[in-house]
Design a protein around this motif. Structure first.
Motif, PDB file in Angstrom:
ATOM      1  N   ALA A   1      36.433  29.022  25.526  1.00 13.74           N
ATOM      2  CA  ALA A   1      37.639  28.296  25.919  1.00 13.74           C
ATOM      3  C   ALA A   1      37.631  28.004  27.416  1.00 13.74           C
ATOM      4  CB  ALA A   1      38.882  29.096  25.537  1.00 13.74           C
ATOM      5  N   GLN A   2      37.201  28.989  28.219  1.00 12.71           N
ATOM      6  CA  GLN A   2      37.127  28.796  29.663  1.00 12.71           C
ATOM      7  C   GLN A   2      36.108  27.715  30.016  1.00 12.71           C
ATOM      8  OE1 GLN A   2      39.097  30.252  31.773  1.00 12.71           O
ATOM      9  NE2 GLN A   2      38.207  29.585  33.711  1.00 12.71           N
TER      10      GLN A   2
ATOM     11  N   ASN B   1      35.206  25.220  28.132  1.00 11.04           N
ATOM     12  CA  ASN B   1      35.767  23.927  27.738  1.00 11.04           C
ATOM     13  C   ASN B   1      36.761  23.423  28.771  1.00 11.04           C
ATOM     14  OD1 ASN B   1      34.239  23.895  25.417  1.00 11.04           O
ATOM     15  ND2 ASN B   1      35.884  24.593  24.073  1.00 11.04           N
ATOM     16  N   ARG B   2      37.576  24.315  29.312  1.00 11.41           N
ATOM     17  CA  ARG B   2      38.538  23.902  30.337  1.00 11.41           C
ATOM     18  C   ARG B   2      37.825  23.407  31.589  1.00 11.41           C
ATOM     19  NH1 ARG B   2      41.820  28.180  28.201  1.00 11.41           N
ATOM     20  NH2 ARG B   2      40.746  29.722  29.501  1.00 11.41           N
ATOM     21  N   GLU B   3      36.687  24.022  31.891  1.00 15.43           N
ATOM     22  CA  GLU B   3      35.914  23.617  33.071  1.00 15.43           C
ATOM     23  C   GLU B   3      34.962  22.466  32.768  1.00 15.43           C
ATOM     24  OE1 GLU B   3      34.001  27.237  34.138  1.00 15.43           O
ATOM     25  OE2 GLU B   3      35.849  28.205  34.857  1.00 15.43           O
ATOM     26  N   GLN B   4      34.992  21.997  31.514  1.00 17.69           N
ATOM     27  CA  GLN B   4      34.166  20.870  31.065  1.00 17.69           C
ATOM     28  C   GLN B   4      32.673  21.146  31.265  1.00 17.69           C
ATOM     29  OE1 GLN B   4      35.780  17.401  33.098  1.00 17.69           O
ATOM     30  NE2 GLN B   4      37.422  17.224  31.594  1.00 17.69           N
TER      31      GLN B   4
ATOM     32  N   GLY C   1      46.411  25.140  24.531  1.00 16.24           N
ATOM     33  CA  GLY C   1      45.387  24.511  25.359  1.00 16.24           C
ATOM     34  C   GLY C   1      43.969  24.817  24.954  1.00 16.24           C
ATOM     35  N   VAL C   2      43.758  25.389  23.758  1.00  9.52           N
ATOM     36  CA  VAL C   2      42.413  25.766  23.319  1.00  9.52           C
ATOM     37  C   VAL C   2      42.052  25.019  22.045  1.00  9.52           C
ATOM     38  CG1 VAL C   2      40.943  27.648  22.490  1.00  9.52           C
ATOM     39  CG2 VAL C   2      42.580  28.046  24.352  1.00  9.52           C
TER      40      VAL C   2
END
Length: 219
Positions: free
Chosen positions: A182-183, A185-188, A152-153
């Motif tokens: 990475a965090q 990016n997940r939170e956009q 997922g990264v």
């Protein structure tokens, strides 16, 4: 240490018993608990209740073709808890290692000799063990670390370049930076200015503001 233990199992074969002990863990803060955990991890049959008994069992295992490898992380804890790590404990380890019944590894921020100078009773060990100082990654290793597949990264080319630059070839700094980006990016989160600040703050909290690899903002 985990990597060395992994390679030991590969190179020495299925008869290898590799044990990792984190001396920061509260589960090894008493001699009895340490003795028990060492034997459990090494797969010692009929656990011994004394150091002499453990030495006998290690000898028996070695004669049966078993390769026992014991790795201690955070070795500096012997300075903080001298009663838990007394001289007879290290003498037993030295005797077993010298006899070829045990391969011994330690990891620490300072050398065993320096620990002895600060009051730790590790003198039976430091004069039989070699020392390997671990330095930073090479530039290629740092970039390879950032590019490692992670579920997922995915980093953009620009993010990768910035992580490598700010990481300054320090494995821990790179790990912290990768996590924060990475965090984000997940939170956009589109702006990474605050992300870099948070990542730098965490890295400095762990390594110290004056540690090698610290990158400070201009001005």
């Amino acid at each position: 240490l985990h990597f060395v233990l992994h390679r030991a199992k590969q190179e020495l074969g299925p008869q290898t018993r590799a044990a990792f002990l984190d001396l920061m863990s509260a589960t090894v803060r008493t001699p009895e608990a340490l003795l028990t955990q060492m034997q459990d991890l090494l797969g010692v049959q009929d656990r011994a209740s004394t150091l002499a008994g453990l030495a006998e069992r290690l000898e028996r295992m070695a004669k049966a073709g078993v390769h026992s490898v014991l790795a201690f992380d955070e070795m500096e804890m012997v300075i903080r808890f001298p009663c838990e790590f007394a001289l007879d404990f290290f003498q037993m380890l030295r005797a077993a290692a010298s006899a070829g019944h045990l391969a011994l590894l330690t990891a620490s921020r300072i050398s065993l000799h320096e620990m002895h100078d600060q009051g730790a009773l590790v003198s039976p060990l430091y004069n039989i063990m070699g020392m390997l100082a671990l330095g930073p990654f090479t530039e290629a290793e740092a970039r390879e670390f950032v590019r490692l597949p992670r579920a997922g990264v995915m980093f953009t080319d620009r993010q990768e370049d910035e992580i490598v630059r700010r990481g300054n070839r320090s494995p821990l700094r790179l790990q912290v930076l990768c996590f924060h980006v990475a965090q984000a990016n997940r939170e956009q989160r589109r702006r990474l200015d605050e992300v870099w600040v948070d990542a730098e703050a965490e890295a400095e909290a762990v390594l110290g503001a004056n540690a090698p690899g610290a990158v400070r903002p201009p001005g």
